[in-house]
Motif scaffolding. Sequence first.
Motif, PDB file in Angstrom:
ATOM      1  N   VAL A   1     -39.465  44.877  14.040  1.00 16.91           N
ATOM      2  CA  VAL A   1     -40.714  44.149  13.819  1.00 16.91           C
ATOM      3  C   VAL A   1     -41.881  45.121  13.951  1.00 16.91           C
ATOM      4  CG1 VAL A   1     -42.221  42.358  14.721  1.00 16.91           C
ATOM      5  CG2 VAL A   1     -39.773  41.941  14.560  1.00 16.91           C
ATOM      6  N   GLY A   2     -42.788  45.075  12.980  1.00 22.16           N
ATOM      7  CA  GLY A   2     -43.933  45.987  12.974  1.00 22.16           C
ATOM      8  C   GLY A   2     -44.029  46.796  11.705  1.00 22.16           C
TER       9      GLY A   2
ATOM     10  N   THR B   1     -44.179  53.607  12.768  1.00 26.70           N
ATOM     11  CA  THR B   1     -44.075  55.056  12.588  1.00 26.70           C
ATOM     12  C   THR B   1     -45.381  55.773  12.924  1.00 26.70           C
ATOM     13  OG1 THR B   1     -44.770  55.045  10.261  1.00 26.70           O
ATOM     14  CG2 THR B   1     -42.437  54.644  10.712  1.00 26.70           C
ATOM     15  N   THR B   2     -46.412  55.004  13.268  1.00 26.88           N
ATOM     16  CA  THR B   2     -47.718  55.582  13.583  1.00 26.88           C
ATOM     17  C   THR B   2     -47.869  55.679  15.099  1.00 26.88           C
ATOM     18  OG1 THR B   2     -48.662  54.597  11.590  1.00 26.88           O
ATOM     19  CG2 THR B   2     -50.199  55.345  13.272  1.00 26.88           C
ATOM     20  N   GLN B   3     -47.969  56.902  15.588  1.00 27.53           N
ATOM     21  CA  GLN B   3     -48.047  57.101  17.036  1.00 27.53           C
ATOM     22  C   GLN B   3     -49.349  56.560  17.620  1.00 27.53           C
ATOM     23  OE1 GLN B   3     -45.328  58.296  18.865  1.00 27.53           O
ATOM     24  NE2 GLN B   3     -44.522  57.812  16.838  1.00 27.53           N
ATOM     25  N   GLU B   4     -50.448  56.729  16.886  1.00 26.70           N
ATOM     26  CA  GLU B   4     -51.733  56.242  17.379  1.00 26.70           C
ATOM     27  C   GLU B   4     -52.549  55.659  16.238  1.00 26.70           C
ATOM     28  OE1 GLU B   4     -53.679  59.481  19.303  1.00 26.70           O
ATOM     29  OE2 GLU B   4     -52.638  59.182  21.194  1.00 26.70           O
ATOM     30  N   LEU B   5     -53.133  54.486  16.497  1.00 23.56           N
ATOM     31  CA  LEU B   5     -54.081  53.874  15.564  1.00 23.56           C
ATOM     32  C   LEU B   5     -55.458  53.957  16.205  1.00 23.56           C
ATOM     33  CD1 LEU B   5     -52.267  50.592  14.455  1.00 23.56           C
ATOM     34  CD2 LEU B   5     -52.978  52.415  12.947  1.00 23.56           C
ATOM     35  N   VAL B   6     -56.445  54.400  15.431  1.00 23.01           N
ATOM     36  CA  VAL B   6     -57.795  54.508  15.977  1.00 23.01           C
ATOM     37  C   VAL B   6     -58.811  53.740  15.134  1.00 23.01           C
ATOM     38  CG1 VAL B   6     -57.389  56.725  17.109  1.00 23.01           C
ATOM     39  CG2 VAL B   6     -58.161  56.676  14.732  1.00 23.01           C
TER      40      VAL B   6
ATOM     41  N   GLY C   1     -48.995  52.530  17.789  1.00 22.12           N
ATOM     42  CA  GLY C   1     -48.613  51.589  16.743  1.00 22.12           C
ATOM     43  C   GLY C   1     -47.570  50.569  17.175  1.00 22.12           C
ATOM     44  N   PRO C   2     -46.420  50.998  17.719  1.00 14.44           N
ATOM     45  CA  PRO C   2     -45.409  50.035  18.161  1.00 14.44           C
ATOM     46  C   PRO C   2     -45.907  49.081  19.243  1.00 14.44           C
ATOM     47  CG  PRO C   2     -44.437  52.210  17.926  1.00 14.44           C
ATOM     48  CD  PRO C   2     -45.917  52.385  17.764  1.00 14.44           C
ATOM     49  N   ASP C   3     -46.783  49.563  20.116  1.00 17.01           N
ATOM     50  CA  ASP C   3     -47.328  48.693  21.170  1.00 17.01           C
ATOM     51  C   ASP C   3     -48.183  47.582  20.565  1.00 17.01           C
ATOM     52  OD1 ASP C   3     -46.100  50.164  23.123  1.00 17.01           O
ATOM     53  OD2 ASP C   3     -47.892  51.292  23.697  1.00 17.01           O
TER      54      ASP C   3
ATOM     55  N   MET D   1     -47.900  46.294  17.566  1.00 18.40           N
ATOM     56  CA  MET D   1     -47.012  45.342  16.896  1.00 18.40           C
ATOM     57  C   MET D   1     -46.260  44.462  17.905  1.00 18.40           C
ATOM     58  SD  MET D   1     -47.527  45.598  13.671  1.00 18.40           S
ATOM     59  CE  MET D   1     -49.235  45.696  14.265  1.00 18.40           C
ATOM     60  N   LYS D   2     -45.952  45.035  19.061  1.00 13.91           N
ATOM     61  CA  LYS D   2     -45.321  44.242  20.116  1.00 13.91           C
ATOM     62  C   LYS D   2     -46.264  43.135  20.592  1.00 13.91           C
ATOM     63  CE  LYS D   2     -43.033  44.659  24.625  1.00 13.91           C
ATOM     64  NZ  LYS D   2     -42.652  45.599  25.721  1.00 13.91           N
ATOM     65  N   ASP D   3     -47.556  43.475  20.698  1.00 18.38           N
ATOM     66  CA  ASP D   3     -48.553  42.467  21.071  1.00 18.38           C
ATOM     67  C   ASP D   3     -48.633  41.366  20.005  1.00 18.38           C
ATOM     68  OD1 ASP D   3     -49.153  43.836  23.377  1.00 18.38           O
ATOM     69  OD2 ASP D   3     -50.957  44.797  22.579  1.00 18.38           O
ATOM     70  N   PHE D   4     -48.599  41.765  18.729  1.00 16.19           N
ATOM     71  CA  PHE D   4     -48.618  40.780  17.638  1.00 16.19           C
ATOM     72  C   PHE D   4     -47.424  39.827  17.766  1.00 16.19           C
ATOM     73  CE2 PHE D   4     -51.282  42.408  13.823  1.00 16.19           C
ATOM     74  CZ  PHE D   4     -52.274  42.894  14.666  1.00 16.19           C
ATOM     75  N   LYS D   5     -46.238  40.388  17.979  1.00 18.72           N
ATOM     76  CA  LYS D   5     -45.023  39.573  18.066  1.00 18.72           C
ATOM     77  C   LYS D   5     -45.073  38.634  19.269  1.00 18.72           C
ATOM     78  CE  LYS D   5     -39.958  39.971  18.026  1.00 18.72           C
ATOM     79  NZ  LYS D   5     -39.570  39.358  19.302  1.00 18.72           N
ATOM     80  N   ASN D   6     -45.499  39.161  20.413  1.00 21.62           N
ATOM     81  CA  ASN D   6     -45.607  38.311  21.610  1.00 21.62           C
ATOM     82  C   ASN D   6     -46.589  37.164  21.385  1.00 21.62           C
ATOM     83  OD1 ASN D   6     -43.797  39.925  22.966  1.00 21.62           O
ATOM     84  ND2 ASN D   6     -45.352  41.127  24.032  1.00 21.62           N
ATOM     85  N   HIS D   7     -47.683  37.459  20.690  1.00 20.76           N
ATOM     86  CA  HIS D   7     -48.679  36.431  20.382  1.00 20.76           C
ATOM     87  C   HIS D   7     -48.047  35.334  19.530  1.00 20.76           C
ATOM     88  CE1 HIS D   7     -53.192  35.727  19.207  1.00 20.76           C
ATOM     89  NE2 HIS D   7     -52.594  34.641  19.626  1.00 20.76           N
TER      90      HIS D   7
END
Length: 405
Positions: A38-39, A44-49, A59-61, A63-69
Amino acid sequence: MENNYDLIIIGGGPAGLSAAIYGGRAKLKTLVINKGAVGGLVNTTQELVNYPGYTKVHGPDLMKDFKNHAESFGVEFLKDEVIGGDFSKDEKIIRTKKGKEFSAPAVILACGSEPRLLNVPGEKRLRGMGVAYCATCDAEFFEGEDVVVLGSGDQAIEEGMFITKFARKVTVIVLHDEGILDCNKASAERAFENEKMEFIWNSTIEEVLGDENVEGVVVKNLKTGELTNLECQGVFFFVGMIPSTGFLKDSGVNLNEKGYIPVNNMMETNVNGVYAAGDNIVKYLRQVATATGDGATAAVAAERYIEEMSEFKTKVLQCNSKSLLLFMDPTVEKSLNFGTLLEAVIQDQGGEYKIVQVDISTKKTLAEKFDVKEVPSVVVLCNGEKLKDLECTMDKEKLAAQIIS
């Protein structure tokens, strides 16, 4: 049935997750089917700014927040691959690689796209560790460093110039003879004038070098076969994107010549009840921020479609009496006046007909179904079947005569 849902979302990237959040919050029984983690590409993106509200986020963090939401609203997730389905009926059928079948009145296609890979050694292994495919996403992580760009089309040259805002030097590797680029003429001229850009002609990348991060590339001259090591800290591949829409080939959903899905401003495809959002649609900018907006729009449009079709079934299709579908717009005075007159005519006739109002300012599906072009309009139905259209006159006697005949 266990596999019946209100809304099925194909794809678990930012567009699909955003749609899931809105679907779940609207109390729709929502299922997200995603074949990978999921994401999507954001993983594959280490950092989003450049995602609003976050100066920097993994990036994965995110998407994890999106999924938890989404899960907080009761959204279900299934790891499987959609291989086909039937969108021809009111209840859409989705079939997966594991042999499962699901149905829902509304489907959102958020299956995204994938960078076209060169598939050279080191490319996949170092993805996100110096190998990148999106300058807008990752260019600033190469501040003051040497970067290699592979490609010579509009995307490669324009994103290469964007990278020069951060990198010390950008070396563009081009398949063609010296001076020949595949991009538009204006971009080519600006690139040749850019002091930070250099070009290696008649060449390609044979290998990406590095253990934990990119340390260089092996450049192959296509005319001589000579191999040269070129030191760099980042390499961007711009050899095209491939929308993940192959499973839609025989679905009835329109695709353009490149496989992307055309949609309108409500994210509607050409098939009623089927929406699309994110990187698999025809659009100007493919970013996390735009994908989440697409997903939100698609989910709200789907919710209204489901509500409209459910109301039509309960008030019209499951009603044994004759019905008058009154298409109106509450902001148009003529609509309101005609609605009042029609109600008076029906009361005078003893209530044989049931009036069902359809506000086309928010509900457009039925208007399209019955080819309604203006308001007010009235369609006469019996057991859900169209009998005729009424002339919406303000003459009470003429209106009553039409209904009786």
